[in-house]
Design a protein around this motif. Structure first.
Motif, PDB file in Angstrom:
ATOM      1  N   TRP A  91       1.782   1.457  -3.630  1.00  0.00           N
ATOM      2  CA  TRP A  91       0.525   1.995  -4.707  1.00  0.00           C
ATOM      3  C   TRP A  91       0.481   3.652  -4.250  1.00  0.00           C
ATOM      4  O   TRP A  91       0.134   4.224  -5.313  1.00  0.00           O
ATOM      5  N   GLU A  92       0.497   3.863  -2.884  1.00  0.00           N
ATOM      6  CA  GLU A  92       0.075   5.305  -2.597  1.00  0.00           C
ATOM      7  C   GLU A  92       1.136   6.394  -3.242  1.00  0.00           C
ATOM      8  O   GLU A  92       0.900   7.378  -3.172  1.00  0.00           O
ATOM      9  N   ALA A 134       0.709  -1.153  -0.111  1.00  0.00           N
ATOM     10  CA  ALA A 134       0.193  -0.109  -0.145  1.00  0.00           C
ATOM     11  C   ALA A 134       0.845   1.365   0.135  1.00  0.00           C
ATOM     12  O   ALA A 134       0.739   2.207  -0.551  1.00  0.00           O
ATOM     13  N   HIS A 184      -8.022   1.353  -0.255  1.00  0.00           N
ATOM     14  CA  HIS A 184      -7.820   0.921  -1.552  1.00  0.00           C
ATOM     15  C   HIS A 184      -9.168  -0.340  -1.938  1.00  0.00           C
ATOM     16  O   HIS A 184      -9.583  -0.978  -1.094  1.00  0.00           O
ATOM     17  N   ALA A 243      -5.990   6.538  -3.157  1.00  0.00           N
ATOM     18  CA  ALA A 243      -6.469   4.914  -3.086  1.00  0.00           C
ATOM     19  C   ALA A 243      -6.546   4.758  -4.485  1.00  0.00           C
ATOM     20  O   ALA A 243      -6.830   5.390  -5.406  1.00  0.00           O
ATOM     21  N   ARG A 244      -6.189   3.356  -4.697  1.00  0.00           N
ATOM     22  CA  ARG A 244      -6.077   2.698  -5.924  1.00  0.00           C
ATOM     23  C   ARG A 244      -7.187   1.645  -6.086  1.00  0.00           C
ATOM     24  O   ARG A 244      -7.700   1.053  -5.029  1.00  0.00           O
ATOM     25  N   THR A 245      -7.532   1.560  -7.351  1.00  0.00           N
ATOM     26  CA  THR A 245      -8.349   0.016  -7.677  1.00  0.00           C
ATOM     27  C   THR A 245      -7.134  -1.058  -8.122  1.00  0.00           C
ATOM     28  O   THR A 245      -6.447  -0.678  -8.975  1.00  0.00           O
TER      29      THR A 245
END
Length: 399
Positions: A145-146, A142, A183, A151-153
């Motif tokens: 991703w960030e 996370a 997420h 927030a990601r899909t």
């Protein structure tokens, strides 16, 4: 006056078979440390020590037989092992059955605690483990991703075996940690390993707008996914993978560089040990950098992440034999492991404060395989759980 009894450490290593490359670090550590392990001092006693090794042949049946031989033929007072999602459980379960103390590593603690045949939350009497959790992997991923924004899909490429079920676990798994970070996880369901066709999974992820893909696939399955995804029009901004890509060799099956397309994907992964980790051996004061340099010099191969954990295994065994009330008594050794708090070349290990009584935690940070003039290098791109470890590169989005 009778001579002091000999202490015996049994080691189960994958010397042959598909896991043999991952057995190399432990075999190297044993060779390197043999002169320091001739004796163990326990109180006022200086006891001779012998190490006995058996080959698991990368197979759970042979791994069980290896433990039986070490227990019966060698009289091992303690057994060490690492690596293998099927082999490691076979070793530790056999040690539990035979009442032989065992220390293991390189396996998320949830998979250790919830492995088939083990009652949930059972306190094992003889077997002890140190590693990280699926929740720790989720937190590290996370973080990465960030770096691409809020927030990601996230598309989930998880198998239909124990590993996939635990990643989805609603209490101890990966999924709840990632979802609490905001997420959205898109899970098309598990796939059977080895994968033959992942188009159905890819179509599902594309329809639901997956921006990032996270996985625990083998390198072969991830390469299959990556190739099929690109041809199908799915281009995730980042792929995070926690399995084989944590310790590849360039040009070797199971490595990011063994597949040209995957080698260029800038796969991000977990990092649990590097030559830059700020730790020293409790045996001789060697640094992480010293150990990596010796491995590369003596073997001609690049350092591997499991090298630090292999060294720590031996440190824990020696500590337990030195601290046990009776180092010739297996139960006393198991009790010594249970109360162990030790600084190792893989970091501090503490069995008195883990998530379950038989677990000590290893911190994780985020890494990414990035191209260099000499091939690929594992760059540290996040260090939230270990701020003393320098970040060496910025996270790069996939091409």
């Amino acid at each position: 006056m009778e001579p002091d009894p000999q202490l015996r450490v049994g080691v189960v290593i994958a010397q042959t078979g598909r896991l043999s490359r991952l057995g190399d670090p432990l075999a190297f550590v044993l060779r390197r440390l043999t002169p320091q392990l001739a004796h163990v001092r326990n109180g006022n006693r200086r006891l001779p020590l012998r190490i006995a090794v058996r080959d698991s042949q990368s197979d759970p049946t042979h791994a069980r037989q290896a433990v039986r031989e070490l227990a019966a033929e060698e009289g091992a007072h303690i057994v060490l092992t690492m690596a293998g999602t099927q082999v490691l459980p076979a070793v530790v379960d056999t040690c539990e059955e035979l009442q032989v103390p065992c220390v293991s590593t390189t396996f998320p603690w949830q998979a250790y605690v919830h492995r088939p045949g083990a009652r949930q939350r059972k306190r094992f009497e003889w077997t002890y483990h140190f590693a990280w959790g699926l929740d720790d992997i989720a937190a590290v991923f996370a973080d990465m991703w960030e770096r691409l924004g809020p927030a990601r899909t996230v598309g989930c490429l998880w198998n239909d075996d124990l590993q996939g079920r635990l990643l989805r676990h609603d209490r101890d798994g990966f999924a709840p940690v990632a979802e609490r970070r905001g997420h959205t996880l898109i899970d098309p369901g598990g796939y059977r390993e080895p994968a033959a066709d992942l188009h159905a999974h890819i179509d599902h992820l594309r329809r639901h707008g997956a921006e990032v893909v996270t996985s625990a696939a083998t390198a072969a399955d991830l390469a299959l996914f990556h190739g099929q995804a690109r041809r199908s029009g799915l281009h995730p901004r980042l792929i995070t993978c926690s399995r084989w890509l944590a310790y590849p060799h360039a040009g070797v099956a199971g490595s990011c560089a063994a597949d040209e397309g995957l080698a260029q994907a800038r796969v991000a992964t977990l990092v649990y040990w590097t030559p830059n980790h700020p730790y020293r051996s409790s045996l001789d004061g060697a640094t992480a950098a010293d150990l990596a340099e010796a491995y590369q010099r003596d073997t001609g191969n690049p350092w591997l992440q499991p090298l630090g954990l292999a060294h720590a295994l031996v440190e824990v065994a020696r500590h337990a034999l030195a601290e046990a009330a009776d180092p010739t008594d297996r139960r006393a050794i198991a009790q010594a492991i249970a109360r162990t708090r030790i600084e190792t070349i893989a970091g501090p290990l503490d069995w008195t404060s883990g998530p379950t009584p038989n677990i000590a935690l290893v911190p994780l940070v985020g890494g990414q395989w990035q191209e260099t003039r000499h091939g690929h290098d594992l760059a540290v791109v996040t260090n939230t759980a270990l701020p003393d470890l320098p970040v060496t590169a910025d996270l790069l989005a996939a091409r």
